[in-house]
Design a protein around this motif. Structure first.
Motif, PDB file in Angstrom:
ATOM      1  N   TRP A  14       0.793  -1.229   0.000  1.00  0.00           N
ATOM      2  CA  TRP A  14       0.000   0.000   0.000  1.00  0.00           C
ATOM      3  C   TRP A  14       0.822   1.275   0.000  1.00  0.00           C
ATOM      4  O   TRP A  14       0.356   2.310  -0.425  1.00  0.00           O
ATOM      5  CB  TRP A  14      -0.997   0.015   1.176  1.00  0.00           C
ATOM      6  N   ARG A  15       2.071   1.249   0.419  1.00  0.00           N
ATOM      7  CA  ARG A  15       2.861   2.472   0.368  1.00  0.00           C
ATOM      8  C   ARG A  15       4.327   2.131   0.577  1.00  0.00           C
ATOM      9  O   ARG A  15       4.667   1.045   1.048  1.00  0.00           O
ATOM     10  CB  ARG A  15       2.400   3.482   1.432  1.00  0.00           C
ATOM     11  N   GLN A  16       5.179   3.097   0.257  1.00  0.00           N
ATOM     12  CA  GLN A  16       6.626   2.925   0.404  1.00  0.00           C
ATOM     13  C   GLN A  16       7.020   3.111   1.871  1.00  0.00           C
ATOM     14  O   GLN A  16       6.738   4.149   2.465  1.00  0.00           O
ATOM     15  CB  GLN A  16       7.358   3.952  -0.451  1.00  0.00           C
ATOM     16  N   PRO A  17       7.679   2.132   2.497  1.00  0.00           N
ATOM     17  CA  PRO A  17       8.153   2.347   3.860  1.00  0.00           C
ATOM     18  C   PRO A  17       9.360   3.284   3.870  1.00  0.00           C
ATOM     19  O   PRO A  17      10.165   3.290   2.929  1.00  0.00           O
ATOM     20  CB  PRO A  17       8.549   0.938   4.313  1.00  0.00           C
ATOM     21  N   SER A  18       9.481   4.092   4.897  1.00  0.00           N
ATOM     22  CA  SER A  18      10.674   4.916   5.064  1.00  0.00           C
ATOM     23  C   SER A  18      11.808   4.060   5.619  1.00  0.00           C
ATOM     24  O   SER A  18      11.579   2.964   6.155  1.00  0.00           O
ATOM     25  CB  SER A  18      10.389   6.065   6.032  1.00  0.00           C
ATOM     26  N   TYR A  19      13.042   4.568   5.520  1.00  0.00           N
ATOM     27  CA  TYR A  19      14.146   3.811   6.124  1.00  0.00           C
ATOM     28  C   TYR A  19      13.938   3.688   7.628  1.00  0.00           C
ATOM     29  O   TYR A  19      14.232   2.633   8.216  1.00  0.00           O
ATOM     30  CB  TYR A  19      15.512   4.455   5.847  1.00  0.00           C
ATOM     31  N   GLY A  20      13.417   4.727   8.256  1.00  0.00           N
ATOM     32  CA  GLY A  20      13.176   4.654   9.696  1.00  0.00           C
ATOM     33  C   GLY A  20      12.243   3.508  10.057  1.00  0.00           C
ATOM     34  O   GLY A  20      12.445   2.819  11.062  1.00  0.00           O
ATOM     35  N   GLU A  21      11.224   3.283   9.230  1.00  0.00           N
ATOM     36  CA  GLU A  21      10.305   2.170   9.482  1.00  0.00           C
ATOM     37  C   GLU A  21      10.990   0.828   9.261  1.00  0.00           C
ATOM     38  O   GLU A  21      10.789  -0.124  10.032  1.00  0.00           O
ATOM     39  CB  GLU A  21       9.081   2.304   8.576  1.00  0.00           C
ATOM     40  N   VAL A  22      11.804   0.733   8.201  1.00  0.00           N
ATOM     41  CA  VAL A  22      12.538  -0.506   7.951  1.00  0.00           C
ATOM     42  C   VAL A  22      13.483  -0.804   9.115  1.00  0.00           C
ATOM     43  O   VAL A  22      13.572  -1.940   9.593  1.00  0.00           O
ATOM     44  CB  VAL A  22      13.322  -0.404   6.626  1.00  0.00           C
ATOM     45  N   ARG A  23      14.183   0.205   9.569  1.00  0.00           N
ATOM     46  CA  ARG A  23      15.106   0.047  10.697  1.00  0.00           C
ATOM     47  C   ARG A  23      14.370  -0.419  11.948  1.00  0.00           C
ATOM     48  O   ARG A  23      14.827  -1.316  12.667  1.00  0.00           O
ATOM     49  CB  ARG A  23      15.824   1.373  10.955  1.00  0.00           C
ATOM     50  N   ALA A  24      13.216   0.201  12.226  1.00  0.00           N
ATOM     51  CA  ALA A  24      12.443  -0.182  13.414  1.00  0.00           C
ATOM     52  C   ALA A  24      11.990  -1.640  13.327  1.00  0.00           C
ATOM     53  O   ALA A  24      12.007  -2.368  14.331  1.00  0.00           O
ATOM     54  CB  ALA A  24      11.234   0.744  13.572  1.00  0.00           C
ATOM     55  N   LEU A  25      11.593  -2.096  12.136  1.00  0.00           N
ATOM     56  CA  LEU A  25      11.186  -3.489  11.968  1.00  0.00           C
ATOM     57  C   LEU A  25      12.369  -4.434  12.160  1.00  0.00           C
ATOM     58  O   LEU A  25      12.226  -5.524  12.722  1.00  0.00           O
ATOM     59  CB  LEU A  25      10.561  -3.688  10.590  1.00  0.00           C
ATOM     60  N   ALA A  26      13.553  -4.021  11.686  1.00  0.00           N
ATOM     61  CA  ALA A  26      14.745  -4.852  11.876  1.00  0.00           C
ATOM     62  C   ALA A  26      15.090  -4.974  13.354  1.00  0.00           C
ATOM     63  O   ALA A  26      15.413  -6.076  13.838  1.00  0.00           O
ATOM     64  CB  ALA A  26      15.918  -4.261  11.098  1.00  0.00           C
ATOM     65  N   LEU A  27      15.027  -3.881  14.084  1.00  0.00           N
ATOM     66  CA  LEU A  27      15.342  -3.916  15.510  1.00  0.00           C
ATOM     67  C   LEU A  27      14.304  -4.730  16.280  1.00  0.00           C
ATOM     68  O   LEU A  27      14.639  -5.471  17.219  1.00  0.00           O
ATOM     69  CB  LEU A  27      15.420  -2.489  16.060  1.00  0.00           C
ATOM     70  N   GLN A  28      13.038  -4.605  15.890  1.00  0.00           N
ATOM     71  CA  GLN A  28      11.998  -5.402  16.537  1.00  0.00           C
ATOM     72  C   GLN A  28      12.223  -6.884  16.275  1.00  0.00           C
ATOM     73  O   GLN A  28      12.060  -7.715  17.182  1.00  0.00           O
ATOM     74  CB  GLN A  28      10.627  -4.973  16.019  1.00  0.00           C
ATOM     75  N   ALA A  29      12.597  -7.232  15.044  1.00  0.00           N
ATOM     76  CA  ALA A  29      12.869  -8.637  14.717  1.00  0.00           C
ATOM     77  C   ALA A  29      14.033  -9.166  15.536  1.00  0.00           C
ATOM     78  O   ALA A  29      13.999 -10.308  16.021  1.00  0.00           O
ATOM     79  CB  ALA A  29      13.155  -8.770  13.222  1.00  0.00           C
ATOM     80  N   GLU A  30      15.057  -8.365  15.696  1.00  0.00           N
ATOM     81  CA  GLU A  30      16.206  -8.785  16.502  1.00  0.00           C
ATOM     82  C   GLU A  30      15.793  -8.994  17.955  1.00  0.00           C
ATOM     83  O   GLU A  30      16.153 -10.002  18.576  1.00  0.00           O
ATOM     84  CB  GLU A  30      17.313  -7.737  16.398  1.00  0.00           C
TER      85      GLU A  30
END
Length: 311
Positions: A14-30
């Protein structure tokens, strides 16, 4: 069995994620206990009809995540060798492996989406021939530090990789392959093999059998090739996840309750998969939390003292 997670870089659904959102998802996954995070390598998506879909450049994002994260492995699924000079790519790989303190998994492939090749001026012809030459250059540089090569599509003279990075033989190399010729190259050269995209474990059994047979034909012990699979997952609790309340179309998806998804993970492990890479789409914080619940159930059921996923 390790379990990793693909991070969203593209506009879909539905939309382009920002790098900040990608980073937050990576940290949450970790923080949630996933073993790895992965990025697709595309320049754009373009169908014959309809608008193009944008995507962030994968290596730049992965380099930033190497500094942002501490524990998870960082993988490319898969880096298209046609987009970058192979010797320079080897240089990039050891540098990122240094930045990440030895956490890179270098996934490589020949590419498949013709419109992005055309849009960025990259040759689409002889893709597997070009890939095989690039793979030989990359592996020689990573594993020995030197390479000389003269091929139809690539060449280098007195190539040298200095410094070598934190691992003497370089990062592990994964080859994404589903067709017979690419699978043969994976079994001949790679540390890890990958195929995508599966849903229910039964859909992967025939593919896994074929890669084992290819190993034997190539004179390789199948036990020496790491087996990784990409699996589509959706809504670990079975509920719609998109903002408009609809579910994305998928032909084969691992879905259901956390218990259902955990049982699917256990079945994949029983098939001999070493590393499962989950593509959660749409991917947002709540959806990832649901999937993490399934991961915890899988890990608990994998311990020697247990053997069932309880409802």
């Amino acid at each position: 069995m390790k379990v990793g997670l693909v991070l969203p870089l593209a506009e879909y659904p539905w939309r382009q994620p920002s790098y900040g959102e990608v980073r937050a998802l990576a940290l949450q996954a970790e923080d949630s206990g996933f073993d790895s995070v992965w990025v697709f390598d595309h320049l754009l998506f373009r169908d014959a009809e309809g608008p193009s879909e944008g995507v962030w450049e994968s290596w730049t994002v992965l380099s930033a995540l190497a500094e942002a994260t501490d524990r998870v492995e960082l993988g490319t699924l898969v880096l298209c060798t046609a987009f970058r000079n192979p010797a320079v790519l080897a240089k990039m790989a050891v540098t990122l492996d240094e930045v990440s303190r030895g956490r890179l998994v270098l996934g490589l492939g020949c590419g498949w989406h013709a419109p992005e090749f055309e849009a960025f001026g990259v040759s689409f012809d002889h893709r597997v021939d070009r890939f095989e030459e690039a793979l030989q250059i990359i592996l020689a540089l990573l594993r020995t530090g030197r390479a000389d090569f003269s091929g139809r599509h690539h060449w280098l003279r007195d190539g040298e990789l200095r410094p070598r990075g934190p691992r003497p033989g370089g990062p592990p190399v994964l080859v994404g392959a589903l067709g017979p010729r690419m699978t043969a190259l994976a079994t001949r050269y790679a540390d890890l093999w990958n195929a995508c995209w599966f849903g229910s474990p039964s859909g992967a059994e025939e593919t896994l059998a074929r890669v084992g047979e290819t190993c034997l034909r190539e004179g390789r012990d199948p036990a020496t090739l790491g087996i990784t699979l990409g699996v589509n997952v959706r809504g670990a609790d079975g509920t719609p996840l998109t903002p408009d309340g609809t579910a994305p179309p998928e032909t084969d998806v691992l879905t259901g309750s956390p218990q259902d998804v955990a049982r699917g993970l256990l079945t994949y492990a029983s098939l001999g998969v070493d590393h499962l890479i989950l593509n959660l789409n749409p991917h947002h914080r709540d959806a990832q939390r649901q999937l993490a619940a399934a991961l915890r159930l899988y890990r608990a059921a994998s311990r020697p003292s247990t053997g069932a996923v309880h409802t």
